[in-house]
Design a protein around this motif. Structure first.
Motif, PDB file in Angstrom:
ATOM      1  N   ALA A 176       0.855  -1.199   0.000  1.00 57.35           N
ATOM      2  CA  ALA A 176       0.000   0.000   0.000  1.00 57.35           C
ATOM      3  C   ALA A 176       0.882   1.238   0.000  1.00 57.35           C
ATOM      4  O   ALA A 176       1.900   1.292   0.696  1.00 57.35           O
ATOM      5  N   GLY A 177       0.502   2.225  -0.823  1.00 57.56           N
ATOM      6  CA  GLY A 177       1.247   3.484  -0.843  1.00 57.56           C
ATOM      7  C   GLY A 177       2.445   3.480  -1.776  1.00 57.56           C
ATOM      8  O   GLY A 177       3.059   4.520  -2.011  1.00 57.56           O
ATOM      9  N   ALA A 178       2.805   2.301  -2.344  1.00 53.75           N
ATOM     10  CA  ALA A 178       3.949   2.265  -3.280  1.00 53.75           C
ATOM     11  C   ALA A 178       3.512   2.864  -4.619  1.00 53.75           C
ATOM     12  O   ALA A 178       2.505   2.446  -5.186  1.00 53.75           O
ATOM     13  N   GLU A 179       4.249   3.852  -5.093  1.00 48.53           N
ATOM     14  CA  GLU A 179       3.878   4.521  -6.356  1.00 48.53           C
ATOM     15  C   GLU A 179       5.015   4.565  -7.369  1.00 48.53           C
ATOM     16  O   GLU A 179       4.779   4.773  -8.548  1.00 48.53           O
ATOM     17  N   THR A 180       6.247   4.403  -6.875  1.00 51.13           N
ATOM     18  CA  THR A 180       7.395   4.436  -7.793  1.00 51.13           C
ATOM     19  C   THR A 180       8.313   3.262  -7.449  1.00 51.13           C
ATOM     20  O   THR A 180       8.255   2.730  -6.341  1.00 51.13           O
ATOM     21  N   PRO A 181       9.198   2.866  -8.382  1.00 49.38           N
ATOM     22  CA  PRO A 181      10.119   1.770  -8.094  1.00 49.38           C
ATOM     23  C   PRO A 181      11.013   2.038  -6.875  1.00 49.38           C
ATOM     24  O   PRO A 181      11.469   1.108  -6.230  1.00 49.38           O
ATOM     25  N   SER A 182      11.244   3.322  -6.543  1.00 47.96           N
ATOM     26  CA  SER A 182      12.087   3.631  -5.359  1.00 47.96           C
ATOM     27  C   SER A 182      11.414   3.171  -4.072  1.00 47.96           C
ATOM     28  O   SER A 182      12.072   3.009  -3.039  1.00 47.96           O
ATOM     29  N   ASP A 183      10.076   2.985  -4.106  1.00 47.40           N
ATOM     30  CA  ASP A 183       9.349   2.572  -2.888  1.00 47.40           C
ATOM     31  C   ASP A 183       9.448   1.073  -2.610  1.00 47.40           C
ATOM     32  O   ASP A 183       9.017   0.612  -1.553  1.00 47.40           O
ATOM     33  N   ILE A 184       9.959   0.290  -3.582  1.00 44.35           N
ATOM     34  CA  ILE A 184       9.893  -1.180  -3.471  1.00 44.35           C
ATOM     35  C   ILE A 184      11.158  -1.834  -4.022  1.00 44.35           C
ATOM     36  O   ILE A 184      11.849  -1.240  -4.847  1.00 44.35           O
ATOM     37  N   PRO A 185      11.476  -3.082  -3.592  1.00 43.09           N
ATOM     38  CA  PRO A 185      12.627  -3.783  -4.189  1.00 43.09           C
ATOM     39  C   PRO A 185      12.335  -4.211  -5.633  1.00 43.09           C
ATOM     40  O   PRO A 185      11.167  -4.314  -6.044  1.00 43.09           O
ATOM     41  N   VAL A 186      13.404  -4.460  -6.389  1.00 43.67           N
ATOM     42  CA  VAL A 186      13.293  -4.846  -7.813  1.00 43.67           C
ATOM     43  C   VAL A 186      12.318  -6.007  -8.012  1.00 43.67           C
ATOM     44  O   VAL A 186      11.575  -6.049  -8.993  1.00 43.67           O
ATOM     45  N   THR A 187      12.310  -6.947  -7.056  1.00 45.14           N
ATOM     46  CA  THR A 187      11.470  -8.142  -7.207  1.00 45.14           C
ATOM     47  C   THR A 187       9.975  -7.808  -7.258  1.00 45.14           C
ATOM     48  O   THR A 187       9.173  -8.621  -7.708  1.00 45.14           O
ATOM     49  N   LEU A 188       9.586  -6.614  -6.790  1.00 43.83           N
ATOM     50  CA  LEU A 188       8.152  -6.244  -6.806  1.00 43.83           C
ATOM     51  C   LEU A 188       7.787  -5.297  -7.955  1.00 43.83           C
ATOM     52  O   LEU A 188       6.632  -4.907  -8.087  1.00 43.83           O
ATOM     53  N   TRP A 189       8.784  -4.937  -8.798  1.00 47.24           N
ATOM     54  CA  TRP A 189       8.495  -3.978  -9.872  1.00 47.24           C
ATOM     55  C   TRP A 189       7.380  -4.459 -10.799  1.00 47.24           C
ATOM     56  O   TRP A 189       6.621  -3.675 -11.330  1.00 47.24           O
ATOM     57  N   ARG A 190       7.307  -5.811 -10.970  1.00 50.51           N
ATOM     58  CA  ARG A 190       6.289  -6.321 -11.909  1.00 50.51           C
ATOM     59  C   ARG A 190       4.879  -5.943 -11.459  1.00 50.51           C
ATOM     60  O   ARG A 190       3.994  -5.733 -12.282  1.00 50.51           O
ATOM     61  N   PHE A 191       4.677  -5.844 -10.125  1.00 54.73           N
ATOM     62  CA  PHE A 191       3.343  -5.469  -9.637  1.00 54.73           C
ATOM     63  C   PHE A 191       3.051  -4.001  -9.961  1.00 54.73           C
ATOM     64  O   PHE A 191       1.921  -3.627 -10.230  1.00 54.73           O
ATOM     65  N   LEU A 192       4.110  -3.188  -9.934  1.00 49.89           N
ATOM     66  CA  LEU A 192       3.922  -1.769 -10.262  1.00 49.89           C
ATOM     67  C   LEU A 192       3.627  -1.609 -11.756  1.00 49.89           C
ATOM     68  O   LEU A 192       2.804  -0.775 -12.143  1.00 49.89           O
ATOM     69  N   SER A 193       4.259  -2.444 -12.595  1.00 51.48           N
ATOM     70  CA  SER A 193       3.964  -2.340 -14.030  1.00 51.48           C
ATOM     71  C   SER A 193       2.523  -2.793 -14.306  1.00 51.48           C
ATOM     72  O   SER A 193       1.837  -2.242 -15.168  1.00 51.48           O
TER      73      SER A 193
END
Length: 451
Positions: free
Chosen positions: A76-93
Motif C-alpha cells: 500500500a502506498g507504493a507509487e514508484t520503483p524507489s518505494d519497493i525492491p526490484v522483485t516487486l516492480w512487476r506489480f507496479l507495471s
C-alpha cells in the motif's frame, strides 16, 4: 490557439513511474514549453510533489495526478520503483496498466496532439482510437535498446547486424543479467511492442556518442529516430554546493579526490559495501562515497568496516543520503568519478573533467560501461571475480591506474575523454539537438494533420 498559428501543439507525457524516467521527461517538457507548446504530464500523486520544483513553466506544463490502483503484491502506498525492491516492480507495471481508464479519460477531456511514453505500450492503441500520434521516447541508452530490444532479441546475446564487436556481455556479467532476467520478458514485450506500434521513435542521446546504434534501431523498426540530446537539467545557479561539502573538498589538492556514487536504485550487500570502502581506503587518496546504506543496515555508520572511520579520518567520507552530484563533480578538488554507469550518470561523467571508473550492476549499465570503456576508451572498468563481485584490490588498482600521473591507461583515457567532452560541450551542440527535435516534431505533426 488553432494549430495553424505557428503550429503550437499539446503533448501528453506518460513515462514509467521511476524518477530516472520521469526526470528527463520533465526536462524535455521544459524545452517544449520554452518553444510555446503545452504539456500535460501524467504521473503518480506522490511524484508530483517531488518533481514540481523541476517544472520551469508551470503555466504551460500541467502535472495531472494519476491514482495508482490496488494490485495484490504491491505494498500500500507504493507509487514508484524507489518505494519497493526490484522483485516487486512487476506489480507496479501491472498497476500502471490498470491506469489505462484514467489516461483515456484525460485524453478524451483534453484532446492532445501527441502522447510520449516508454513502457506503457498500450498508449499506441489509445492514441489510434482518438486519432492522435504516439511517440516512444526512450531514456535508456541506444546501445542497450539496440542490443536487447530489437525484434528477435535475446537477453545478453547481440542480435544479427548489431553494430559493435566490443559491446558484449562477458561471463562475469551473469550477475547483472540474472538481476534483469526476472523481468526481461515483460520489459522486452513492452518496449518492442511500443517501438513497433508507435508513430515516431525518439531517444535521449546524441549522434556523437551513439550514432551507429540509433541508425541500427531506425533500420530495425523502419522508422525515423529523433534525438533529443542527453536532456541534462539546467545548472541551478541559485543553489551552490552545500558549505559542508564545499569546505571539506576545498581542503584537498585540485583533482585529487575520488567521488563514488552508485545511484539510488542500487543497494549493496553488506560485505560488498565494506569492500567498496576498503578499496577506496587502499588507494591512499582522499575520497567521498555517497551510497544508500547496505542491505540489512539502517545507517551507513553501523555497516562500516571495523576501525575504518578512525583510519580514514580527515580524508574519507561515507554518506548515506542525497548529495548534489553535478556540483560535486564540478568541484576543482574532485578528479575521479567511480560510478555504476546508469545513463544519467554516464552523461554527467562525460560532461565532467574527472577520470571515470565504472562498476556496473544492471544489464544496461554493463553495456553503457562497455561503450565508454571499450568503444570510446574514456574510462576503465573494475574487473570482477567469477562470482560477479569485485575485490577491494581490484577497485583500488582501477582507481590508481587512472589517477597516477605516469599511468599509460590513465593518460589515454584522460586524452580521449577530454577530446570527447570538447565535442559534447561545444557551444550550441546540445541546444541544437533539442531545437532540432522540436522543429522536426512540429513539422511531423503538421504533415500528419493536414486534411
Amino acid at each position: 490557439m488553432g494549430r495553424e498559428m505557428g503550429q503550437k501543439f499539446h503533448a501528453f507525457m506518460f513515462p514509467w513511474f521511476a524518477f530516472g524516467h520521469m526526470t528527463p521527461y520533465v526536462h524535455l517538457a521544459n524545452k517544449l514549453a520554452e518553444k510555446g507548446h503545452r504539456v500535460t504530464f501524467l504521473l503518480p500523486k506522490k511524484a508530483n510533489k517531488q518533481l514540481e520544483h523541476l517544472n520551469l513553466f508551470p503555466d504551460s506544463i500541467v502535472f495531472h495526478p494519476i491514482t495508482i490502483p490496488h494490485v495484490d503484491g504491491l505494498p500500500a502506498g507504493a507509487e514508484t520503483p524507489s518505494d519497493i525492491p526490484v522483485t516487486l516492480w512487476r506489480f507496479l507495471s501491472t498497476a500502471m496498466d490498470l491506469t489505462r481508464d484514467q489516461v483515456e479519460a484525460a485524453v478524451r477531456a483534453l484532446r492532445p496532439d501527441i502522447i510520449l511514453f516508454d513502457l506503457a505500450y498500450w498508449i499506441t492503441e489509445v492514441a489510434k482510437e482518438h486519432g492522435i500520434k504516439s511517440m516512444l521516447y526512450n531514456v535508456i541508452s541506444a546501445t542497450s535498446i539496440a542490443h536487447d530490444l530489437v525484434p528477435g532479441g535475446e537477453l545478453g546475446v547481440p542480435p544479427p547486424g548489431y553494430p559493435s564487436s566490443t559491446l558484449l556481455f562477458r561471463r562475469h556479467d551473469a550477475h547483472a543479467l540474472l538481476s534483469f532476467a526476472v523481468y526481461y520478458k515483460r520489459f522486452y514485450y513492452r518496449v518492442t511492442t511500443g517501438l513497433t506500434d508507435c508513430d515516431f521513435i525518439s531517444i535521449r542521446t546524441c549522434e556523437e556518442i551513439e550514432g551507429k546504434f540509433c541508425d541500427y534501431i531506425g533500420r530495425q523498426y523502419q522508422k525515423k529516430v529523433l534525438l533529443t540530446g542527453p536532456m541534462l537539467p539546467e545548472p541551478d545557479k541559485s543553489k551552490p554546493l552545500e558549505d559542508k561539502w564545499n569546505n571539506w573538498l576545498s581542503g584537498f589538492e585540485p583533482g585529487s579526490v575520488v567521488y563514488c556514487a552508485l545511484g539510488s536504485q542500487i543497494t549493496l550487500e553488506k560485505n560488498q559495501f565494506q569492500e567498496l570502502c576498503l578499496g577506496l581506503e587502499l588507494t591512499g587518496l582522499p575520497f567521498f562515497v555517497a551510497v544508500t546504506p547496505p542491505k540489512g543496515a539502517k545507517t551507513i555508520q553501523e555497516a562500516l568496516p571495523e576501525g575504518f572511520e578512525e583510519r580514514v579520518k580527515g580524508r574519507g567520507v561515507v554518506w548515506g543520503e542525497w548529495v548534489q552530484q553535478p556540483l560535486i563533480l564540478a568541484h576543482p578538488s574532485v578528479g575521479c568519478f567511480v560510478s555504476h554507469c546508469g545513463f544519467g550518470s554516464m552523461w554527467e561523467s562525460l560532461m565532467s573533467d574527472c577520470q571515470i571508473v565504472l562498476l556496473p550492476y544492471l544489464a544496461d549499465q554493463v553495456l553503457n560501461t562497455r561503450l565508454l570503456t571499450d568503444e570510446l576508451e574514456v574510462s576503465v572498468e573494475v574487473p570482477r571475480e567469477k562470482t560477479g563481485w569485485f575485490s577491494k584490490e581490484n577497485l583500488s588498482v582501477a582507481v590508481t591506474s587512472v589517477m597516477d600521473k605516469d599511468s599509460e591507461i590513465g593518460n589515454l583515457v584522460r586524452r580521449n575523454h577530454s577530446k570527447l567532452k570538447e565535442v559534447v560541450v561545444s557551444p550550441g551542440l546540445l541546444t541544437g539537438y533539442t531545437d532540432n527535435f522540436v522543429v522536426t516534431l512540429e513539422n511531423l505533426l503538421k504533415e500528419t494533420n493536414l486534411p
